[in-house]
Structure formats: structure tokens, C-alpha cells
Design an enzyme around this catalytic site. Structure first.
Site, short mmCIF file in Angstrom:
data_model
loop_
_atom_site.label_atom_id
_atom_site.label_comp_id
_atom_site.label_asym_id
_atom_site.label_seq_id
_atom_site.Cartn_x
_atom_site.Cartn_y
_atom_site.Cartn_z
N ASP A 10 13.84 -8.61 43.69
CA ASP A 10 14.27 -9.06 42.37
C ASP A 10 15.79 -8.94 42.28
O ASP A 10 16.34 -7.83 42.32
CB ASP A 10 13.60 -8.16 41.32
CG ASP A 10 13.94 -8.51 39.89
OD1 ASP A 10 14.88 -9.29 39.65
OD2 ASP A 10 13.27 -7.97 38.99
N ASN A 24 21.97 -23.43 35.11
CA ASN A 24 22.02 -24.86 34.80
C ASN A 24 23.39 -25.13 34.19
O ASN A 24 24.10 -24.20 33.82
CB ASN A 24 20.85 -25.29 33.90
CG ASN A 24 20.87 -24.62 32.55
OD1 ASN A 24 21.86 -24.70 31.81
ND2 ASN A 24 19.79 -23.94 32.21
N GLY A 32 13.31 -19.45 35.46
CA GLY A 32 13.52 -18.93 36.81
C GLY A 32 14.54 -17.81 36.87
O GLY A 32 14.58 -16.92 36.01
N VAL A 33 15.39 -17.86 37.89
CA VAL A 33 16.43 -16.85 38.10
C VAL A 33 17.35 -16.78 36.90
O VAL A 33 17.72 -15.69 36.43
CB VAL A 33 17.23 -17.16 39.39
CG1 VAL A 33 18.46 -16.27 39.50
CG2 VAL A 33 16.37 -17.00 40.62
N ASP A 34 17.74 -17.93 36.38
CA ASP A 34 18.65 -18.00 35.23
C ASP A 34 18.09 -17.21 34.05
O ASP A 34 18.77 -16.35 33.47
CB ASP A 34 18.88 -19.47 34.86
CG ASP A 34 20.03 -19.71 33.91
OD1 ASP A 34 20.86 -18.80 33.72
OD2 ASP A 34 20.11 -20.83 33.38
N SER A 126 18.96 -23.75 43.83
CA SER A 126 18.32 -25.08 43.81
C SER A 126 16.94 -25.11 44.46
O SER A 126 16.28 -26.15 44.44
CB SER A 126 19.21 -26.16 44.44
OG SER A 126 20.32 -26.42 43.62
N GLY A 128 14.20 -23.51 43.62
CA GLY A 128 13.09 -23.25 42.72
C GLY A 128 12.73 -24.52 41.98
O GLY A 128 12.35 -25.52 42.58
#
Length: 180
Positions: A10, A24, A32-34, A126, A128
Site C-alpha cells: 500500500d 487525474n 484508485g491510487v489517487d 496509468s 489501473g
């Protein structure tokens, strides 16, 4: 050349100077990660992103670019928001988009070095929801990290899934990169 590490884990739990967010272009959070970074880091990250949007990037951060904010409640000092491209599918457009993906990594490394970071943790930008094929994403990421002119001493790739970690390990082996 920086020391390269590949971890399955993580990214929000990493104790490094800088964590890279697969952002983004709006910089206002997402999935997601963001989303995970914004949730774990708290509202301070979003507030700084809003200031960036109000001043230097009113139309959003362009694909391939990177900017830094504080890390809020994360263990890191900074979050570097890097915007990767959406996978266009195979074909001639993929080459141009691949360069944008490499640029996102290179610019994030450059921002980290400019901040004085000695360690940085990356997700698979990119790969995911943006749909980039994992094997190609790994090659682009590892190549950008090892070819960076100035980079933190440690570049860590923190891969959320075991299959993504396997793709990065296989890419490192194919490229002859000694990754821990």
C-alpha cells in the site's frame, strides 16, 4: 543510478520523502491510487491541489506533467501528483502516449530531486483504471527511473496487486535491472 525497489503493498503506508500520486488532471481526487492518497493524507492535500488549480494550472495539470504538495497525514513529506495517459489501444497512437507516460515518471523524479527528496515511492501510473498494459507500464516506469539524470537515491515501486508486482519483477529481469 538510483537503488530500485519493488514492493507489493500500500503506497499510502510508505515511509519515504515523497509519494507519487497517479493523479487525474483535475488534481481534485478520484478513484484508485489517487483516491487512496487523498483519503489517507486528509483534506490538506486537496486544499493545496485547489490552490494549484486556482493559480498555476487553472485548466488542470497536463498529461505527462507533475507537481508537488505537502503530504498531509501521510508518513511522507510530499505528494507528487503525476498525470499519466489513458491507454489508447495498440497502434501508432500508443507510441506517442507511451512517451507521455515516460514523461510523467521523469517529471515526477525531477520534482522529487528538486525538493531534495532522497527517496520516492511510485505506483504503476496509468496501469489501473487508465488501462495501460501492465507489462509495458512496467518497462516504461523502470526505464524512466534508471535513465533519470538526477534522481533520489531510492526509487521504490509500490505495486498494489501481486500480478502487478510480478509484471514489474519480470520487466526488471528483462531489462537487466538489479531491483530489490
Amino acid at each position: 543510478m538510483p537503488r530500485i525497489e519493488l514492493l507489493h503493498g500500500d503506497i499510502t503506508r510508505q515511509h519515504v520523502d515523497a509519494i507519487v500520486n497517479a493523479a487525474n488532471s483535475s488534481l481534485l481526487g478520484g478513484g484508485g491510487v489517487d483516491g487512496a492518497i487523498h483519503r489517507a493524507g486528509g483534506p490538506a492535500i486537496l486544499e493545496e491541489c485547489r490552490r494549484i488549480r486556482a493559480t498555476t494550472h487553472p485548466s488542470g495539470l497536463p498529461t505527462g506533467e507533475a507537481v508537488a504538495t505537502g503530504a498531509g497525514r501521510l508518513a511522507a513529506r510530499w505528494v507528487i501528483h503525476a498525470v499519466g495517459p489513458v491507454w489508447p489501444g495498440p497502434g501508432p497512437e500508443a507510441d506517442a502516449r507511451r512517451e507521455l507516460l515516460a514523461s510523467a515518471y521523469r517529471n515526477a523524479i525531477d520534482v522529487a530531486a528538486g525538493l531534495g527528496a532522497t527517496s520516492v515511492a511510485f505506483p504503476a501510473i496509468s496501469a489501473g483504471i487508465y488501462g495501460w498494459p501492465a507489462d509495458d507500464a512496467a518497462v516504461v516506469a523502470l526505464t524512466a527511473a534508471t535513465e533519470a539524470g538526477r534522481a533520489p537515491a531510492l526509487v521504490r515501486f509500490v505495486l498494489f496487486s501481486a500480478p502487478m508486482h510480478s509484471e514489474f519483477r519480470a520487466a526488471a529481469d528483462r531489462l537487466g535491472i538489479d531491483a530489490e
